[in-house]
Motif scaffolding. Structure first.
Motif, mmCIF file in Angstrom:
data_model
loop_
_atom_site.group_PDB
_atom_site.id
_atom_site.type_symbol
_atom_site.label_atom_id
_atom_site.label_comp_id
_atom_site.label_asym_id
_atom_site.label_seq_id
_atom_site.Cartn_x
_atom_site.Cartn_y
_atom_site.Cartn_z
ATOM 1 N N CYS A 4 -42.358 -143.276 -45.557
ATOM 2 C CA CYS A 4 -42.503 -141.864 -45.246
ATOM 3 C C CYS A 4 -43.846 -141.633 -44.586
ATOM 4 O O CYS A 4 -44.841 -142.208 -44.997
ATOM 5 C CB CYS A 4 -42.437 -141.036 -46.537
ATOM 6 S SG CYS A 4 -40.885 -141.254 -47.373
ATOM 7 N N HIS A 31 -37.448 -133.703 -42.764
ATOM 8 C CA HIS A 31 -37.693 -134.973 -43.441
ATOM 9 C C HIS A 31 -36.982 -135.009 -44.792
ATOM 10 O O HIS A 31 -36.402 -136.011 -45.165
ATOM 11 C CB HIS A 31 -39.193 -135.221 -43.606
ATOM 12 C CG HIS A 31 -39.469 -136.547 -44.237
ATOM 13 N ND1 HIS A 31 -39.440 -137.728 -43.534
ATOM 14 C CD2 HIS A 31 -39.746 -136.891 -45.524
ATOM 15 C CE1 HIS A 31 -39.681 -138.735 -44.353
ATOM 16 N NE2 HIS A 31 -39.881 -138.267 -45.573
ATOM 17 N N CYS A 35 -34.464 -137.886 -46.196
ATOM 18 C CA CYS A 35 -35.178 -138.806 -47.070
ATOM 19 C C CYS A 35 -34.938 -138.460 -48.537
ATOM 20 O O CYS A 35 -35.562 -137.544 -49.065
ATOM 21 C CB CYS A 35 -36.671 -138.766 -46.741
ATOM 22 S SG CYS A 35 -37.620 -139.869 -47.775
ATOM 23 N N CYS A 38 -38.154 -138.456 -50.813
ATOM 24 C CA CYS A 38 -39.027 -137.286 -50.741
ATOM 25 C C CYS A 38 -38.342 -136.067 -51.348
ATOM 26 O O CYS A 38 -38.984 -135.218 -51.954
ATOM 27 C CB CYS A 38 -39.427 -137.001 -49.300
ATOM 28 S SG CYS A 38 -40.720 -138.101 -48.721
#
Ligand SMILES: [Zn+2]
Length: 86
Positions: A4, A31, A35, A38
């Motif tokens: 990341c 993101h 992801c 995350c």
């Protein structure tokens, strides 16, 4: 596994502080979409913050902060949770 970008950590900070620009917010949310790591971290973090903030009203036990800190990712520990107490 994709690494990341480190700025996502900071975007997460800014976002949780409600102090993020619309373009950064867009970046951050995109993101998160892509992801799972995350996304998970963000969910954990927002839960922790909500808990810390609610607990700060009722005199949390002194080891509470330590325990909470211990559960956070390293980047987060470095940033500190103190500023969420207000
Ligand atoms: Zn990520």
């Amino acid at each position: 596994m994709n690494a990341c970008p480190e700025n996502v950590i900071y975007l997460m900070d800014d976002y949780l502080d409600g102090d993020i620009s619309p373009s950064d917010e867009q970046l951050f949310k995109e993101h998160l979409e892509n992801c799972p790591d995350c996304r998970k971290q963000y969910q954990e973090l927002s839960k922790t913050i909500a808990f810390v903030q609610s607990a700060s009203h009722i005199q949390a036990p002194s080891d509470f902060v330590q325990k909470t800190m211990g559960r956070l990712p390293k980047e987060r520990q470095r940033a500190g949770v103190q500023r969420w107490f207000r």
